[in-house]
Design a protein around this motif. Sequence first.
Motif, PDB file in Angstrom:
ATOM      1  N   ILE A 514       0.845  -1.216   0.000  1.00 19.79           N
ATOM      2  CA  ILE A 514       0.000   0.000   0.000  1.00 19.79           C
ATOM      3  C   ILE A 514       0.874   1.259   0.000  1.00 19.79           C
ATOM      4  CG2 ILE A 514      -1.615   1.337   1.434  1.00 19.79           C
ATOM      5  CD1 ILE A 514      -2.818  -1.421   2.212  1.00 19.79           C
ATOM      6  N   SER A 515       1.864   1.248   0.913  1.00 20.08           N
ATOM      7  CA  SER A 515       2.708   2.451   1.030  1.00 20.08           C
ATOM      8  C   SER A 515       3.492   2.689  -0.262  1.00 20.08           C
ATOM      9  CB  SER A 515       3.640   2.339   2.229  1.00 20.08           C
ATOM     10  OG  SER A 515       4.439   1.215   2.060  1.00 20.08           O
ATOM     11  N   ASN A 516       4.000   1.566  -0.821  1.00 21.92           N
ATOM     12  CA  ASN A 516       4.735   1.702  -2.092  1.00 21.92           C
ATOM     13  C   ASN A 516       3.837   2.276  -3.177  1.00 21.92           C
ATOM     14  OD1 ASN A 516       7.054   0.726  -1.046  1.00 21.92           O
ATOM     15  ND2 ASN A 516       6.714  -1.400  -1.720  1.00 21.92           N
ATOM     16  N   ASP A 517       2.604   1.682  -3.170  1.00 22.01           N
ATOM     17  CA  ASP A 517       1.625   2.130  -4.153  1.00 22.01           C
ATOM     18  C   ASP A 517       1.313   3.605  -3.988  1.00 22.01           C
ATOM     19  OD1 ASP A 517      -1.631   0.952  -5.154  1.00 22.01           O
ATOM     20  OD2 ASP A 517       0.091   1.637  -6.326  1.00 22.01           O
ATOM     21  N   LEU A 518       1.094   3.948  -2.718  1.00 25.59           N
ATOM     22  CA  LEU A 518       0.768   5.340  -2.411  1.00 25.59           C
ATOM     23  C   LEU A 518       1.910   6.274  -2.783  1.00 25.59           C
ATOM     24  CD1 LEU A 518      -1.131   4.952   0.948  1.00 25.59           C
ATOM     25  CD2 LEU A 518      -1.998   6.005  -1.114  1.00 25.59           C
ATOM     26  N   HIS A 519       3.123   5.816  -2.417  1.00 23.54           N
ATOM     27  CA  HIS A 519       4.308   6.611  -2.748  1.00 23.54           C
ATOM     28  C   HIS A 519       4.429   6.807  -4.248  1.00 23.54           C
ATOM     29  CE1 HIS A 519       6.405   7.759   0.815  1.00 23.54           C
ATOM     30  NE2 HIS A 519       6.241   6.557   1.374  1.00 23.54           N
ATOM     31  N   ARG A 520       4.215   5.679  -4.928  1.00 20.92           N
ATOM     32  CA  ARG A 520       4.329   5.728  -6.386  1.00 20.92           C
ATOM     33  C   ARG A 520       3.308   6.671  -6.974  1.00 20.92           C
ATOM     34  NH1 ARG A 520       1.866   2.907  -9.905  1.00 20.92           N
ATOM     35  NH2 ARG A 520       1.032   1.448  -8.395  1.00 20.92           N
ATOM     36  N   ARG A 521       2.072   6.526  -6.441  1.00 24.76           N
ATOM     37  CA  ARG A 521       0.990   7.352  -6.969  1.00 24.76           C
ATOM     38  C   ARG A 521       1.222   8.820  -6.631  1.00 24.76           C
ATOM     39  NH1 ARG A 521      -4.729   4.287  -7.171  1.00 24.76           N
ATOM     40  NH2 ARG A 521      -3.951   2.442  -8.203  1.00 24.76           N
ATOM     41  N   ALA A 522       1.674   9.029  -5.408  1.00 25.74           N
ATOM     42  CA  ALA A 522       1.930  10.417  -4.973  1.00 25.74           C
ATOM     43  C   ALA A 522       3.019  11.048  -5.845  1.00 25.74           C
ATOM     44  CB  ALA A 522       2.360  10.412  -3.512  1.00 25.74           C
ATOM     45  N   SER A 523       4.061  10.249  -6.071  1.00 22.85           N
ATOM     46  CA  SER A 523       5.168  10.799  -6.884  1.00 22.85           C
ATOM     47  C   SER A 523       4.685  11.029  -8.329  1.00 22.85           C
ATOM     48  CB  SER A 523       6.369   9.869  -6.858  1.00 22.85           C
ATOM     49  OG  SER A 523       5.979   8.599  -7.277  1.00 22.85           O
ATOM     50  N   GLU A 524       3.862  10.065  -8.794  1.00 21.03           N
ATOM     51  CA  GLU A 524       3.297  10.227 -10.146  1.00 21.03           C
ATOM     52  C   GLU A 524       2.456  11.493 -10.221  1.00 21.03           C
ATOM     53  OE1 GLU A 524       1.101   6.753 -11.194  1.00 21.03           O
ATOM     54  OE2 GLU A 524       2.905   5.551 -11.490  1.00 21.03           O
ATOM     55  N   LEU A 525       1.626  11.629  -9.166  1.00 22.08           N
ATOM     56  CA  LEU A 525       0.755  12.797  -9.086  1.00 22.08           C
ATOM     57  C   LEU A 525       1.567  14.095  -9.046  1.00 22.08           C
ATOM     58  CD1 LEU A 525      -2.329  12.452  -8.979  1.00 22.08           C
ATOM     59  CD2 LEU A 525      -2.186  13.073  -6.586  1.00 22.08           C
ATOM     60  N   MET A 526       2.624  14.047  -8.256  1.00 22.63           N
ATOM     61  CA  MET A 526       3.486  15.224  -8.112  1.00 22.63           C
ATOM     62  C   MET A 526       4.119  15.587  -9.471  1.00 22.63           C
ATOM     63  SD  MET A 526       3.582  16.570  -5.061  1.00 22.63           S
ATOM     64  CE  MET A 526       5.172  17.298  -4.704  1.00 22.63           C
ATOM     65  N   THR A 527       4.642  14.568 -10.127  1.00 22.78           N
ATOM     66  CA  THR A 527       5.270  14.818 -11.425  1.00 22.78           C
ATOM     67  C   THR A 527       4.242  15.324 -12.437  1.00 22.78           C
ATOM     68  OG1 THR A 527       5.024  12.477 -11.863  1.00 22.78           O
ATOM     69  CG2 THR A 527       7.221  13.182 -11.255  1.00 22.78           C
ATOM     70  N   LEU A 528       3.029  14.667 -12.327  1.00 18.16           N
ATOM     71  CA  LEU A 528       1.940  15.095 -13.212  1.00 18.16           C
ATOM     72  C   LEU A 528       1.591  16.549 -12.970  1.00 18.16           C
ATOM     73  CD1 LEU A 528      -0.573  12.116 -13.346  1.00 18.16           C
ATOM     74  CD2 LEU A 528       0.278  13.385 -15.311  1.00 18.16           C
ATOM     75  N   LEU A 529       1.489  16.854 -11.661  1.00 17.69           N
ATOM     76  CA  LEU A 529       1.155  18.223 -11.248  1.00 17.69           C
ATOM     77  C   LEU A 529       2.201  19.216 -11.764  1.00 17.69           C
ATOM     78  CD1 LEU A 529      -1.035  19.571  -9.452  1.00 17.69           C
ATOM     79  CD2 LEU A 529       0.617  19.443  -7.605  1.00 17.69           C
ATOM     80  N   GLU A 530       3.429  18.819 -11.538  1.00 13.86           N
ATOM     81  CA  GLU A 530       4.538  19.694 -11.959  1.00 13.86           C
ATOM     82  C   GLU A 530       4.539  19.872 -13.490  1.00 13.86           C
ATOM     83  OE1 GLU A 530       7.513  18.550  -8.327  1.00 13.86           O
ATOM     84  OE2 GLU A 530       8.034  17.893 -10.348  1.00 13.86           O
ATOM     85  N   GLN A 531       4.337  18.694 -14.129  1.00 11.69           N
ATOM     86  CA  GLN A 531       4.312  18.726 -15.602  1.00 11.69           C
ATOM     87  C   GLN A 531       3.200  19.638 -16.107  1.00 11.69           C
ATOM     88  OE1 GLN A 531       4.021  14.751 -17.024  1.00 11.69           O
ATOM     89  NE2 GLN A 531       6.206  14.332 -16.788  1.00 11.69           N
ATOM     90  N   SER A 532       1.990  19.377 -15.483  1.00 12.77           N
ATOM     91  CA  SER A 532       0.820  20.152 -15.924  1.00 12.77           C
ATOM     92  C   SER A 532       1.027  21.638 -15.652  1.00 12.77           C
ATOM     93  CB  SER A 532      -0.421  19.600 -15.244  1.00 12.77           C
ATOM     94  OG  SER A 532      -1.063  20.515 -14.498  1.00 12.77           O
ATOM     95  N   HIS A 533       1.627  21.921 -14.430  1.00 13.91           N
ATOM     96  CA  HIS A 533       1.889  23.313 -14.071  1.00 13.91           C
ATOM     97  C   HIS A 533       2.850  23.955 -15.083  1.00 13.91           C
ATOM     98  CE1 HIS A 533       1.484  26.509 -11.191  1.00 13.91           C
ATOM     99  NE2 HIS A 533       2.823  26.727 -11.224  1.00 13.91           N
ATOM    100  N   ALA A 534       3.906  23.189 -15.361  1.00 14.57           N
ATOM    101  CA  ALA A 534       4.931  23.715 -16.285  1.00 14.57           C
ATOM    102  C   ALA A 534       4.345  23.906 -17.684  1.00 14.57           C
ATOM    103  CB  ALA A 534       6.095  22.730 -16.340  1.00 14.57           C
ATOM    104  N   GLU A 535       3.560  22.939 -18.078  1.00 11.94           N
ATOM    105  CA  GLU A 535       2.934  22.966 -19.398  1.00 11.94           C
ATOM    106  C   GLU A 535       1.988  24.172 -19.523  1.00 11.94           C
ATOM    107  OE1 GLU A 535       2.086  18.929 -21.731  1.00 11.94           O
ATOM    108  OE2 GLU A 535       0.444  19.568 -20.484  1.00 11.94           O
ATOM    109  N   LYS A 536       1.185  24.271 -18.419  1.00  9.27           N
ATOM    110  CA  LYS A 536       0.207  25.361 -18.429  1.00  9.27           C
ATOM    111  C   LYS A 536       0.901  26.727 -18.461  1.00  9.27           C
ATOM    112  CE  LYS A 536      -3.697  22.981 -16.505  1.00  9.27           C
ATOM    113  NZ  LYS A 536      -4.292  22.536 -15.271  1.00  9.27           N
ATOM    114  N   SER A 537       1.919  26.857 -17.613  1.00  6.18           N
ATOM    115  CA  SER A 537       2.641  28.173 -17.587  1.00  6.18           C
ATOM    116  C   SER A 537       3.334  28.431 -18.932  1.00  6.18           C
ATOM    117  CB  SER A 537       3.628  28.234 -16.427  1.00  6.18           C
ATOM    118  OG  SER A 537       4.442  27.112 -16.461  1.00  6.18           O
TER     119      SER A 537
END
Length: 829
Positions: A514-537
Amino acid sequence: MGSLTPDFRKSVSTMAPSPAPFLTPRPERRRPDSRGSDWNYNRSDKDKEMNVQVLLRCRPLTDDEQRLNMPSAITCNDSKREVTVSQTVGSKHVDRVFTFDKVFGPKSQQRSIYDQAISPIVAEVLEGFNCTVFAYGQTGTGKTYTMEGGMRNKSGDLPIEAGIIPRAVRQIFDTLEAQNADYSMKVTFSELYNEEITDLLAPEDQLKSTEDRSKKPISLMEDGKGLVVVRGLEEEMVYSADEIYSLLERVMQKVDKFRELYLTEQDEKLNIKSELKDCKRNLETTHKLLEDLKDKYKMALSTLKEKEALISKLQNSENSLINCAKQLQVNLQDASQDISTLFGKIDRKDKLEKENQSILLAFEVQLGKSLKDLHEIIKSSVSQQERQLRCVEEYITTFLANKYKSNEAMEAKVKKLLEIYTTESLDMKKVTYALKTKASSDLDEITSVMSAQTIAVENFFQNAALESKEVLSDIQNSLNEQKRMLAFSAQQHTEGLNKSLVSAQVISSAAINISNDLHRRASELMTLLEQSHAEKSLRLQNFEQMFKEEASREEKLAMDQIAAILSTLTSKRTDMVYKASRCFEESNTEESKKLLQELSNMQNLLSSEVRDLSEYAEKVKDHYMEETFSSAERVVAMENSLVECAENVERSGRQWQNAQLGTTHLAKNNLHDITSVMQTKIIETHGMHDYLASVSSCMDAEVDSHVNDLMMATNESLALDKGHSKEINTITLASLDQLNSMRVNHGECISHISNRSEQCIHKEYLVEQKTNVTPKKRATAVPSLESIEAMRTPVHDLNSKTKLKLDSADNKIMQDQHRNPFQDVNGVI
Ligand SMILES: Nc1ncnc2c1ncn2[C@@H]1O[C@H](COP(=O)(O)OP(=O)(O)OP(=O)(O)O)[C@@H](O)[C@H]1O
């Protein structure tokens, strides 16, 4: 596909109402995930939740039933899925309502039933599920119609009344053909009838009789996956629906044939059974008749034997009676002779008695005189004797007086002696009794001491043995308990540890996942967020750049014409773009916030998971600690019990030592006690014995002196007696002389009388003189032997008077034989 068996033929929808509602919940679905979303496109959601569905079909009234105006027993409500059964109980009319999964009224068509209820099931079969459709109901309710209906038209199409089986076959082939599927299909046909499975694809000869059918056994079995399979059925490859139809038609013909065969076989069996029963009954009646005949024969035999015995008895009695009669005849002859002799004797005796009477009178006179003389002599003699006897009496009186005196003296002495002797003997008795009682009490005491000692020893030993047994059993129990506890604790410990290990492993692995999954998802989400933020800006920057370039270009182009308007427009547009970019930025930040919120939620979740995990780890730890403590406790308990065991062993050893010491002590005490008691008793007995010896010597001396006195007195009395006896002798001699003279006189008289009587009896009185005259023989009617033989009559038929006469004559003879001559007369003398 599911097997299309003859069961299938008669196994689809229900035809008759059941007494209970059949909305059966579906507890589980067998392959929910593997099917596509459209796997049961025809079925409603509720239907999908059912593993078993019960559908009811009500057939219309047949032509015959309509003609007979028969009322309809049930009413169907298809929409409500209800069936109402009308009943009249007594005078009451009762309606009972039953609910089913689906209800098809009398007007419902084969096709609609198939489309609504069966088609989805067939579709499931084609997707690889095992499905069964069977019909159940009373005979004549339309099972065959529903399952089969019509098979096919002459044109090969399905008719309107085609039932479930032809429609299912058609659907299967149509689907497979439409899918261009590569398939092969095998069919089996079997029928379960009267609890017997018949393979309808089997060769014809196997269907002929039960024996042929049993050559190839068919059995119902489970395949290990919870499904029931019929083993031993013939399988046939089919490639089209028409092939199945023609196979079905063929099989139906076979079924009809088989039914006929079966029925004839059953009839034959029934006939044989009834014949067998008749035979049995006949046999039983014959057996009973035979038994009766046997009994009668036995009875006849026994009566015959009885009759024979009776006849022989009768013959014997008749023979004996005839012998008796013959003997009687001989006796009668003898008796008649005796009677005639007797009568002669009686006549002679009468004569003699008359003569003797006169002689007797004379004898009487003579005898009276002689007796008078004798009386006188005896009288004088008696008076003389009386006188002499009086003298003797006087002398005896004096003698008795003297004797009485000496006797009194002697009596006094003897009394004194007796008194002394009695007192002494009483003393002796007392002493003896005392000795006896003492000895017996001593003996009792010794015995009681001995028995007490023995009982004490026995009790001690018994107690010791019991205690030792108890101790040993305690040890044994405790050891067993230890063993059991040890085994149980080891098992529990191992189980607990295993469980905790397994659960800890599972939980930790789950938590890690679960923790690995969560970590993975969180990191994915973070990268996605960052990507989307960067893309949007970037896009925003690009847009701004483009807009600025476009705006400057447009501005340059229309600068002249619409400078003023353009400037306003540009400012407006700039405002708009600014607003739009703000809006975009705001939404972007909103999204970021949301994402951050999500992230924090996830982190919270993660932390809660970690917390749970740590809690669980704590629990596991606690559990482990508990297990450890409990095992430690068990170990302590075990140690305690072992210590207890050791103590028990030690205690038992001490007890055994005590027992040994007690035994030796007891033995010593016992011996000492017994010896001391014996010694005292022996001394006491010696004293008693001395006392007894002194008392007895005193008594002996006294008795000796008194006995001497008594002897002297007796001697004196004897001397006196001697004098007296001399005097008595002289007197007696005188009386003896007198008596002798009297005896002589009396003898002479007696001899005189005897002479006289002899003369009278032997010379003057004649008795029993023989007459030598033959007595007269009177004629007596004696029956001849022939007449007796001829009559063969029993003895009691003889002349009773003659018998009585004979009896009386016999008696008389017997009396006369034993009578002495002149017994009456001589008896007087
Ligand atoms: N729905 C229906 N519409 C018209 N006729 C029907 C319907 N159902 C049954 N019948 C007729 O009723 C009669 C009895 O039906 P069927 O032989 O199918 O009964 P069954 O339950 O199979 O009897 P059995 O148990 O004795 O074999 C037949 O003549 C059949 O044609």
